[in-house]
Design an enzyme around this catalytic site. Structure first.
Site, mmCIF file in Angstrom:
data_model
loop_
_atom_site.group_PDB
_atom_site.id
_atom_site.type_symbol
_atom_site.label_atom_id
_atom_site.label_comp_id
_atom_site.label_asym_id
_atom_site.label_seq_id
_atom_site.Cartn_x
_atom_site.Cartn_y
_atom_site.Cartn_z
ATOM 1 N N VAL A 117 11.199 2.338 34.087
ATOM 2 C CA VAL A 117 12.229 1.654 33.097
ATOM 3 C C VAL A 117 13.185 2.657 33.410
ATOM 4 C CG1 VAL A 117 12.611 1.081 30.732
ATOM 5 C CG2 VAL A 117 10.400 0.663 31.695
ATOM 6 N N CYS A 127 14.259 37.904 39.450
ATOM 7 C CA CYS A 127 14.035 39.279 39.939
ATOM 8 C C CYS A 127 12.622 39.585 39.717
ATOM 9 C CB CYS A 127 15.074 40.109 39.259
ATOM 10 S SG CYS A 127 14.836 42.074 39.738
#
Length: 1017
Positions: free
Chosen positions: A514, A594
């Site tokens: 849907v 990082c």
């Protein structure tokens, strides 16, 4: 049988995978050694048995010699019309046995009251449909023989449960939440612990923690659990630290779960001095009233040859009320101050009623208590709980003794509560179910039992684009092993039509997602005829889309979801409540790049890294190569983009030429070099840039706090982690190139013994991002050197010379244990963890995190769908007040139940007109021109300043007059196509516009959206 028991001990992870993330292996092993008896096989008993069988106990027996009655079919989904007259247990046993091949289901033939010794072989006895006198006898025997005892009953919209797990019952994990951990920045002389960088510790008073890697207080690292007293979100106290040394730096804390001992009382004691678990904090007085009320029903039945009060019969109700008054005098603590005659009359009226959603609610709850008793996992219910949903009674139809009397229908037990007229409303409802997974299966079962859509005007549409997988069988109970690979919606529709043949021809199964791309299927005609929509989805994007459709078409929506033992329900009411999209779940937790790249300190970081390495090694390169080979313009478009053009081109070159293997032996060599780069060379390079004795500009050690100094790994084929990585990497690389793989270690040893691994020398000048807030020194600032890129591009073999050649990307699939996907990520993550001294994780935990798996268990699903269906009764009735409805949040682990009325939709105002910001809109019944639209708003004393359709800006007050002159006479459909350069879909009858407007005072106001009919109206 021996092999079956061994399978239990090993635990079939392909079947139980989602449940294992809820219960854990140890709890599952305990369950797999336990026998359970369920007494009573009406709707509640079969719900309990179904959930226990799916959970995976050693064996289950059922007892109910009473003959099947037609009214049993109101809630008992494993009985058929042809079973009427047969013993309930015998009729139910074959269908229960199909649920789980690991769980044999037998019929217990001896009466538990006449021969209680027959109960000795069970670890848990569950009673339903049992008189209070028999409950007392069986409970006494169970306590004497250390058998866990549970009794549960439902009466119409009322239900009760009682648990007795004996004295000194040990709970090994009361909450089921993952233990929290953190990094320490300080421990002062008073034992006050401070978390690093004001990171919330997540602990509560009474929790216990152990410490490790604390410098200066080495004695505290001895593994002794220390009790916590929370002082703030970032600090907690562990009491005296005298003699443990002085804190210098570093350290980690890890929460440990400590056993909790609970002393249960007998049923006889609890009848006199009950302990109640509140199921609804808005109904403080209900438990004491229903405590005597349920006892009164049992006494009434004993006095009337086992017959319960007749539906809507005032004479029987008066007798029940009188009995309750007498019983209240025997309750020493917790007795009602006075009998609530209206409430207990309703209990009497509904006593013969039996509702599928109540059976689902208490079936899920009771089965979870069985699992708690067997495993010690999660806090048990202490000791009584009563629940009712009187708000579900209809007000649009009248109830009387005549209308609630049986009519020889399979729905008689539901008619006894609601009456025949309301049953007609139920049968003529048009409902749309989005999703046929775990929640969808339970929902369809409830609908089948209540007779939803079985009338001449009723219909059910169910859609799900997924096919059935083996892991679904553990909780999506409509499916069986032969269904694997088939479409969920179709098999679910067939299964419930067998449960209730009156649904045959009333369910339409679809296989479409849907969304905007299927609006030609789920078009305006489809939505407009629906009475309601029920979501059974597992992703937010689809939920939001369905929610927006419901708002536009002003349709009620029932929303729900589960996460392990937690569940929630939400009712979206047109023109009354906020919608699903009105609030948002918190964003998915992510880790700083990082940290993942260079400075992991938790196993979650290394798993995230392992998943990235998987994509970078076996997915992205193959996709880039295929694009190069299939799209002539690929190189040209790559050269024009900014960022990683060089990386893309070098990857294509390597995978087509330099690294292209011709034999599997070369794949083994590739995997060995990959190991060396990732776990040795890259670590050496990092330590070259940041040596272990590095200090920051402030003089503090660089490798401190969250940064853990790594060590390179030296390859050893006899090391299991090293071996797992090489085998997975080689097989995945071979799969990319269509080569046959192997796991023969002799072959690996032969290849690797002859390999020469070049020595690695760290390079100077290499920059590595040191902190998350610093810019990445290696990030591309724009376009790479074009001459260099062209040289690489020219070195690539021409696509024409490789006609028909393609690589096979490793499309990530977490549930296939033979494809090496999870194996590679687990090995890569654990090797990375060993680099950094982090505790490794097994395949099971890695799969949970890398695969973003949602833990699930059948008990929670059953209970949640029961709550949703209770709200469906209200929608069918047409209730139009917010306080008639309930949003719910439950956590079966605690256990906790919280209910609240839906939040009202936001209101606004422009000029003197009040509006509902969510549900109101400006409707125009014809395809007017832009000039006509602006004029219509001028009449409303609103000046439109901007008008947009999706991403297309159609009008703005700052547009030059020449542009506006051309647009004013255009019909809205023409204007959309003119600006967006796309045609309006032929079947679309409504166009949604968003506007910004000023009121008559020139102030910007928030106004509803605009709906204009198209030329196809």
């Amino acid at each position: 049988m021996k092999a079956e028991n061994e399978g239990h001990q090993k635990i079939d992870e392909s079947l139980y995978s989602r449940q294992l993330y809820v219960l854990g292996h140890e709890a599952m092993r305990r369950m797999a050694n336990s026998n359970v008896l369920v007494v009573g096989m009406k709707g509640l008993g079969v719900e309990i048995a179904k959930n226990i069988a799916l959970a995976g106990v050693k064996a289950m027996a059922i007892y109910d010699p009473a003959p099947v009655e037609l009214s049993d079919l109101s809630a008992q989904f494993f009985l058929r019309k042809e079973d009427v007259g047969k013993p309930r247990a015998e009729a139910s046993q074959p269908r229960l046995a199909e649920l789980n091949t690991y769980v044999p289901v037998t019929v217990h033939t001896e009466s538990p009251t006449e021969n209680p010794q027959s109960l000795s072989k069970y670890q848990v006895v569950v009673l339903t449909e049992t008189s209070l006198d028999d409950q007392l006898k069986i409970n006494e025997f169970c306590r004497q023989n250390k058998i866990y005892f549970i009794s549960a009953d439902i009466r119409g919209l009322f239900g009760s449960i009682f648990c007795d797990f004996g004295e000194e019952f040990s709970v090994i994990d009361a909450t089921g939440e993952n233990p929290v951990s953190g990094i320490i920045s300080d421990i002062n002389e008073e034992g006050l612990v401070t978390a690093l960088d004001e990171t919330r510790h997540g602990l509560e008073d009474g929790d216990h923690v152990v410490f490790s890697e604390v410098e200066g207080m080495e004695k505290i690292n001895d593994g002794t659990p220390r009790k916590v007293e929370v002082k703030g979100p970032y600090t907690f106290s562990i009491g005296s630290v005298e003699g443990l040394g002085k804190y210098v730096r570093g350290g980690l804390f890890q929460q440990v779960k400590m056993p909790k001992i609970i002393n249960f009382k007998s049923l006889a004691d609890q009848l006199a001095k009950p302990e109640f678990l509140m199921s609804d904090f808005a109904k403080w007085d209900r438990p004491s009233q229903l405590h005597v009320g349920f006892q009164a029903l049992s006494k009434f039945a004993s006095a009337h040859a086992g017959k319960l009060p007749r539906p809507m019969n005032d004479q029987d109700a008066k007798e029940v009320i009188a009995l309750a008054g007498e019983i209240a005098k025997t309750v020493e603590e917790g007795a009602p101050e006075e009998i609530d005659a209206k409430l207990l009359s309703e209990l009497s009226y509904q006593a013969q009623g039996y509702l599928a959603p109540m059976a689902a609610f208490f079936g899920g709850l009771t089965a979870q208590e069985v699992l708690k008793a067997l495993s010690g996992k999660f806090h048990p219910l202490v000791q009584f709980m009563y629940f009712d949903s009187l708000e579900s009674l209809p007000t649009s139809t009248a109830r009387s003794e005549e209308s609630c009397a049986p009519i020889g229908s399979r729905y008689d037990a539901q008619i006894a509560v609601f009456g025949r007229d309301f049953q007609d409303k139920i049968s003529n409802t048009k409902e749309f179910l989005v999703g046929a997974g775990a929640i969808g299966c339970e929902m369809l079962k409830n609908w089948a039992m209540m007779g939803l859509a079985t009338g001449p005007k009723g219909s059910i549409h169910v859609t799900d684009m997924d096919s059935i997988e083996r892991s679904n069988l553990n909780r999506q109970f409509l499916f069986r092993a032969p269904d694997v690979g088939k479409l969920k919606s179709e098999r679910a529709a067939v299964a419930v039509a067998v449960m209730n043949p009156e649904l045959d021809g009333k369910i339409t199964a679809l296989r479409d997602r849907v969304g905007e791309d299927t609006e030609d299927i789920f078009n305006e005609d489809f939505w407009e005829v629906l009475d309601g929509i029920t979501n059974a989805l597992d992703n937010v994007e689809a939920r939001v889309y369905v929610d927006r459709r419901c708002v536009f078409f002003r349709k009620p929506l029932l929303e729900s979801g589960t996460l392990g033992t937690k569940g929630n329900t939400q009712v979206v009411l047109p023109n009354l409540s906020e919608s699903y999209s009105s609030s948002q779940d918190p964003p998915e937790k992510s880790f700083p790049m990082c940290t993942v790249k260079s400075f992991p300190n938790r196993i979650e970081h290394t798993i995230a890294w392992g998943r990235e390495v998987f994509d970078a090694s076996f997915v992205n390169p193959a996709q880039s190569v295929n694009l190069y080979l299939s799209q002539p313009s690929f190189i040209e478009s790559t050269l024009k983009q900014s960022g990683n053009q060089k990386e893309i081109l070098e990857t294509i070159r390597d995978y087509l030429a330099n690294d292209k293997p011709l034999t599997f032996e070369q794949c083994i060599e590739w995997g060995r070099l990959k190991f060396e780069k990732l776990f040795n060379n890259d670590i050496q390079q990092l330590l070259h840039v940041f040596p272990k004795d590095s200090v920051t500009s402030s003089g503090t050690p660089f490798w401190s706090g969250p940064k853990r100094a790594p060590d390179p790994l030296v390859f050893d084929l006899d090391n299991q982690e090293h071996q797992d990585f090489i085998v997975a990497a080689a097989n995945l690389h071979a799969s990319n190139y269509g080569l046959n793989g192997s796991s023969d270690l002799n072959l690996y040893r032969k290849v690797l013994d002859s390999m020469m691994i070049p020595d690695f020398k760290p390079q100077s000048g290499v920059k590595i991002q040191a902190n998350d807030n610093d810019p990445d020194p290696n990030a591309s600032s724009g376009f790479a050197d074009q001459d260099e890129l062209k040289n690489i591009a020219e070195s690539l073999p021409a696509p024409a010379t490789l006609a028909g050649y393609r690589l096979t990307p490793a499309d990530f699939e977490k549930d296939d244990d033979s494809n090496f996907h999870i194996a590679f990520i687990t090995a890569a993550s654990n090797l990375r963890a060993l680099n950094y001294g982090i505790q490794v994780a097994d395949r099971h935990k890695t799969k949970l995190i890398a695969g973003k798996i949602i833990p699930a268990i059948a008990t929670t699903t059953a209970l949640v769908t029961g709550l949703v269906t209770l709200e469906l009764y209200k929608l069918i009735d047409g209730k139009d007040k917010l306080d008639d409805y309930r949003n719910g949040f439950i956590n079966l682990a605690l256990p906790f139940f919280g209910f609240s009325e839906p939040i009202a939709s936001p209101k606004g105002k422009y000029n003197d007109t009040e509006v509902d910001k969510l549900w109101d809109r400006f409707d125009f019944e014809h395809n007017l021109t832009l000039k006509e639209l602006l004029a219509a708003f001028e009449e409303k004393q609103l000046d439109i300043t901007m008008l947009s359709y999706g991403n297309a800006l159609l009008y703005a007050s700052f547009f030059p007059p020449a542009k506006l002159k051309d647009r004013y006479p255009m019909k809205m459909t023409e204007l959309i196509e003119h600006v967006s350069k796309k045609p309006v879909p032929a079947g679309r009858r409504n166009m949604i516009f968003e506007i910004c407007a000023d009121d008559r005072d020139g102030e910007d106001v928030e106004v509803p959206f605009v709906c204009v009919k198209t030329r196809d109206a």
